[in-house]
Design an enzyme around this catalytic site. Structure first.
Site, PDB file in Angstrom:
ATOM      1  CG  ASP A  71      -1.864   1.171   1.281  1.00 24.28           C
ATOM      2  OD1 ASP A  71      -1.760   2.073   0.424  1.00 24.28           O
ATOM      3  OD2 ASP A  71      -2.727   1.196   2.183  1.00 24.28           O
ATOM      4  CG  ASN A  98      -0.797   3.765 -13.110  1.00 24.12           C
ATOM      5  OD1 ASN A  98      -1.361   4.472 -13.937  1.00 24.12           O
ATOM      6  ND2 ASN A  98      -1.356   2.667 -12.612  1.00 24.12           N
ATOM      7  CE1 TYR A 162      -7.502  11.267 -10.618  1.00 21.92           C
ATOM      8  CE2 TYR A 162      -8.644  12.441 -12.371  1.00 21.92           C
ATOM      9  CZ  TYR A 162      -7.758  11.468 -11.966  1.00 21.92           C
ATOM     10  OH  TYR A 162      -7.126  10.695 -12.901  1.00 21.92           O
ATOM     11  CB  ALA A 164      -6.795  20.238  -6.977  1.00 21.46           C
ATOM     12  CE  LYS A 166      -3.775  11.297 -10.900  1.00 24.02           C
ATOM     13  NZ  LYS A 166      -2.651  10.313 -10.899  1.00 24.02           N
ATOM     14  CB  ILE A 195      -8.164   5.766 -20.400  1.00 22.19           C
ATOM     15  CG1 ILE A 195      -7.266   6.961 -20.779  1.00 22.19           C
ATOM     16  CG2 ILE A 195      -7.519   4.446 -20.791  1.00 22.19           C
ATOM     17  CD1 ILE A 195      -6.939   7.075 -22.244  1.00 22.19           C
TER      18      ILE A 195
END
Length: 261
Positions: A71, A98, A162, A164, A166, A195
């Site tokens: 984790d 990733n 999300y 912000a 990234k 995707i």
């Protein structure tokens, strides 16, 4: 032979070792396969929270892909990942950050716990993984590949936290590219758009909501289709390759034109 040439040959000696986080599904799984298929001498450490999903990429190339259940958000997770790669292969050449989560919600929907969970996975974990891997990447003159998102480069509704997190990864990529260049480390990022991954299902969306999100994505993607994980994996592998040795600090959209449409 010059000292520089001898040093470069020492760096290149042995198989390239790649760590891919979030490798159990989607982009991470395809990336692990793509690295393993690129070169018979590449070894991939496929990292994920649960052992069962990691059996899929490892089973496809058992001689080249090693699963590692960890984790990345736990206090000892980043060190455990790097230690696992070094104990197995003795080196680390590429770190692919990733792993990510993408819960949707409007501003009024967020909770402190939810915001902290998103940032722990999408922002804090890449920072601490990069830090843990720094000595090994310095030795190999390696590469960090951050997986960002096209969502972070424009306004997409119900994705603010999300996006912000990234967008911060984009900034990390550019800053680290300059900071780590004297160590010979390149830092790049890939920013996927819409995707075909199970991220909506993992977020708990109903089939109806998943379909609605896909319709909206299609309407906002100039190429008019949803991308495939393998297309993102291709970009990751290319940016990490030795042939891209003069490329650093770039954030490459793989989004069907979404950020320019």
């Amino acid at each position: 032979m010059s000292e520089t040439t001898r040093t470069d040959e020492a760096v290149r000696r042995g198989p390239r070792v790649v760590v891919v986080t979030g490798a159990g599904t989607g982009i991470g799984q395809e990336t692990a396969w793509a690295f393993a298929a690129q070169d018979p001498d590449v070894r991939v450490v496929a990292v994920g929270r649960r052992a069962e999903p990691l059996a899929r990429p490892a089973g496809r190339a058992p001689d080249r892909i090693v699963p590692l259940a960890a984790d990345v958000t736990s206090p000892d997770g980043p060190e455990a990942v790097v230690r696992g790669a070094l104990e197995r292969f003795g080196r680390l050449d590429v770190l692919v950050n990733n792993a990510g989560i993408a819960p949707h919600g409007q501003l009024g929907d967020y909770t402190r716990e939810g915001v902290e969970a998103v940032l722990a996975t999408n922002l804090t974990a890449p920072v601490l993984l990069g830090q843990a891997a720094l000595p090994a990447l310095t030795e190999s003159r390696g590469v960090i590949v951050n997986v960002s998102t096209a969502v972070g480069q424009r306004g997409w509704p119900t994705n603010s936290v999300y996006a912000a997190g990234k967008a911060a990864v984009d900034t990390l990529t550019r800053s680290w590219a300059v900071e780590l260049a004297p160590r010979g480390i390149r830092v790049v990022a890939v920013a996927p758009g819409a995707i075909a991954t199970p991220i909506g299902r993992h977020a708990g969306f109903s089939p109806e909501r998943q379909a609605a999100v896909r319709r909206w994505q299609l309407e906002n993607t100039p190429l008019g289709r949803i991308g495939e994980p393998a297309e993102v994996a291709w970009a990751i592998v290319q940016l990490a390759s030795p042939q891209a040795s003069f490329v650093t600090g770039v954030v490459l959209p793989v989004d069907g034109g979404a950020v320019v449409g």
